[in-house]
Design an enzyme around this catalytic site. Structure first.
Site, PDB file in Angstrom:
ATOM      1  N   ASP A 112       0.822  -1.210   0.000  1.00 44.28           N
ATOM      2  CA  ASP A 112       0.000   0.000   0.000  1.00 44.28           C
ATOM      3  C   ASP A 112       0.859   1.265   0.000  1.00 44.28           C
ATOM      4  OD1 ASP A 112      -1.966   1.910   0.409  1.00 44.28           O
ATOM      5  OD2 ASP A 112      -2.305   1.386   2.508  1.00 44.28           O
ATOM      6  N   ASP A 294      -2.355   6.060  -4.925  1.00 44.13           N
ATOM      7  CA  ASP A 294      -2.580   5.107  -3.836  1.00 44.13           C
ATOM      8  C   ASP A 294      -2.889   3.719  -4.382  1.00 44.13           C
ATOM      9  OD1 ASP A 294      -3.263   3.734  -1.569  1.00 44.13           O
ATOM     10  OD2 ASP A 294      -4.877   5.074  -0.961  1.00 44.13           O
TER      11      ASP A 294
END
Length: 401
Positions: A112, A294
């Site tokens: 992430d 992201d």
């Protein structure tokens, strides 16, 4: 953690106490992503996860916030390694096997760029029975730390535990003395998920406990990779899925055309860039705005005023909850074009539709009420290759193959 539309969750952290792509000859880590055939998109879940992750940045919210492995002890001679990664339900989260301890204990880990902690279930967590739990007693390289850590998300979900250190093997590349966050408690939303933990690839300024080196920090400082970059290619289900994380450089097999260098604002701990504008069929749709790249977010979330402008051009209707209904017929949908630092990058028609519900479709773009920046998730990233550079900081973007 990654949510369907906007995968990954940047935490409302409770604090308890930054070149170009690397030359081809440098040390690199390749993490291929494999396809998951059990594709069941869930846009509501995706939005909920985004709001949880970025909830502390909401301004006047309109709604409530609801392998090529070696032995465990050494790196491969050329510093390369490959980890197959599964795309769970296509847009909820991507995870791969990361090995922790000596001998190695294999864990399913979500990667992430929107967060910076490396946490996972441990035997300290009595409620984590659905997960593989790391057992410190079985590792000869384990070292206690004992400092507490705690993360609280805006939807009320939580994770907490204690810090420790151990050897971490990512695709055959070994990090020594990596600080790890051992979970003692996980709320139900985490406990019921498919992954055992999360490896944040963001900047170390947003770790839950200050002063911790992230795995990317240590890959660089320990000389495991020779350049502070990692290239991300996320495969599209319609093209067979899969994908790759390449640490130490970029992979030209997965992009076409030149890489466009884009400055990054890392002041909030994220890879934040400026988008100069959006257009559809050569018609401008918006002025400039900032957005976070992201990998942990499935959807493309825009500031609400911009999302409304995009929706209007596509004849999409606002459901009032951050989602839009859009025509399921891609024949009439033109690509959404991003202008970034003098170059243009597309989200094509097939990515503008995320989930079908009866005779209607949910759009792959939306908004999170009250958040005034964009969260540029996998809807964009599946169509565009990105090289993240921590040191400059900057990113480089090209059209994905």
């Amino acid at each position: 953690m990654k949510f369907s539309l906007v995968s990954s969750c940047v935490a409302l952290v409770v604090m308890t106490l930054a070149v170009d792509a690397a030359p081809s000859g440098g040390k690199k880590l390749s993490i291929p992503l494999s396809k998951n055939d059990n594709y069941q998109p869930d846009i509501k879940r995706a939005l909920a996860k985004v709001r949880a992750k970025y909830g502390k940045h909401i301004i006047n919210p309109l709604h409530g916030v609801p392998g090529n492995a070696t032995t465990d002890g050494g790196n491969t001679a050329d510093g390369t390694g490959s980890v197959p990664v599964t795309d769970y339900q296509n847009d909820i989260e991507y995870y791969g096997i990361v090995k922790v301890g000596t001998p190695a204990q294999s864990l399913k880990i979500d990667f992430d760029t929107g967060s910076s902690d490396f946490w996972f279930a441990s035997t300290l967590c009595s409620s984590c029975t659905a997960h593989t739990r790391y057992d410190s007693k079985k590792s000869s390289t384990y070292a206690a730390d004992g400092r507490p850590w705690s993360i609280r998300y805006a939807d009320g979900s939580t994770a907490s535990g204690v810090l420790a250190k151990d050897t971490v093997n990512v695709g055959g590349l070994v990090i020594k003395g990596q600080t790890i966050n051992l979970a003692k408690t996980l709320s139900s939303s985490f406990a019921s998920g498919p992954v055992d933990g999360l490896m944040g690839l963001g900047f170390d300024t947003i770790t839950t406990v200050a002063g911790i080196k992230t795995p990317v920090d240590n890959l660089i400082s320990q000389g495991v990779i020779s350049s502070p970059v990692f290239g991300v290619w996320l495969g599209k289900a319609g093209n067979g899925g899969g994908g790759e994380y390449l640490f130490g450089g970029s992979n030209p097999n997965h992009y076409t055309g030149p890489l466009t260098t884009v400055p990054v604002d890392s002041s909030q701990g994220w890879y934040s860039i400026t988008v100069d504008g959006l257009s559809i069929a050569d018609s401008p749709v918006s002025n400039s705005f900032t957005g976070i790249l992201d990998t942990g977010t499935t959807l493309l979330l825009l500031p609400q005023t911009i999302a409304d402008q995009v929706a209007s051009q596509y004849g999409a209707s606002d459901n009032g909850d951050g989602t839009y209904l859009i025509s399921c017929d891609t024949t009439y949908l033109q690509p959404l074009v991003f202008s970034i630092n003098g170059a243009q990058f597309e989200v094509p028609a097939d990515s503008l539709i995320f989930q079908q519900s009866g005779s209607y479709c949910f759009a792959g773009f939306g908004y999170s009420p009250g958040i005034d920046f964009a969260i540029i998730g996998d809807v964009f990233l599946k169509n565009n290759y990105v090289v993240f550079n921590q040191k400059v900081p900057q990113v480089q973007i090209a059209k994905a193959r």
